[in-house]
Design an enzyme around this catalytic site. Structure first.
Site, PDB file in Angstrom:
ATOM      1  N   ASP A 149       4.930  -4.403  -9.704  1.00 55.79           N
ATOM      2  CA  ASP A 149       5.231  -3.582  -8.534  1.00 55.79           C
ATOM      3  C   ASP A 149       6.450  -2.713  -8.809  1.00 55.79           C
ATOM      4  O   ASP A 149       7.577  -3.205  -8.884  1.00 55.79           O
ATOM      5  CB  ASP A 149       5.480  -4.478  -7.326  1.00 55.79           C
ATOM      6  N   SER A 197      -1.477   0.525  -5.159  1.00 56.04           N
ATOM      7  CA  SER A 197      -2.863   0.770  -4.711  1.00 56.04           C
ATOM      8  C   SER A 197      -3.125   2.239  -4.372  1.00 56.04           C
ATOM      9  O   SER A 197      -4.204   2.742  -4.701  1.00 56.04           O
ATOM     10  CB  SER A 197      -3.268  -0.171  -3.586  1.00 56.04           C
ATOM     11  N   ASN A 219       0.817  -1.214   0.000  1.00 51.35           N
ATOM     12  CA  ASN A 219       0.000   0.000   0.000  1.00 51.35           C
ATOM     13  C   ASN A 219       0.855   1.271   0.000  1.00 51.35           C
ATOM     14  O   ASN A 219       0.499   2.257   0.620  1.00 51.35           O
ATOM     15  CB  ASN A 219      -0.986  -0.017   1.174  1.00 51.35           C
TER      16      ASN A 219
END
Length: 143
Positions: free
Chosen positions: A111, A14, A10
């Site tokens: 990522d 996100s 997070n």
């Protein structure tokens, strides 16, 4: 509609997805979380903030939090950034809960904390958000 975007920590994907969806579909109530708790309370990763800011998205007021079982009842839709996050989310699903969990895009959102490709990550998120925006405008479900 309440939507939760979920990645690993997070701090990159996100929160970026949260900001992009808020900008593109303002009538959605969007939040974000991570399946891991390493960064709880931290702001988004600096290089992610810089890449997002360059595109007009401000992540500076966001803080990491960990996904919880309660999120299944608090949100109408949960959006995972990759297949592993989706699996981790599903492993916590309470019996009888039907909250949809979907991937952000047709492919995993890599990522950028590891790949260092913050712009590529934002490209995928923005493209997926545009599709959601079009569906929303036509009255179809966001995903």
């Amino acid at each position: 509609m309440q939507v939760l975007c979920v990645c690993l920590g997070n701090i990159c994907r996100s929160p970026a997805a949260e900001a992009v969806l808020r900008a593109m579909i303002p009538d959605l109530d969007v939040d974000s979380a991570g399946t891991g708790g390493w960064h709880v309370g931290d702001p988004p990763y600096g290089p992610m903030q810089a890449a997002a800011r360059a595109r007009g998205y401000d992540l500076s007021n966001l803080r990491a939090r960990q996904f919880s079982v309660a999120d299944f009842t608090g949100f109408d839709l949960i959006i995972a950034m990759d297949a592993q996050n989706m699996s981790d989310i599903e492993s916590q699903r309470p019996a009888g809960n039907a909250t949809p969990v979907r991937l952000m895009a047709a492919t995993d959102v890599p990522d950028p904390y590891y790949t260092r490709d913050f712009d590529g990550c934002l490209d995928i998120i923005e493209n997926a958000a545009r599709l959601m925006q079009q569906a929303h405008k036509s009255g179809s479900p966001v995903l």
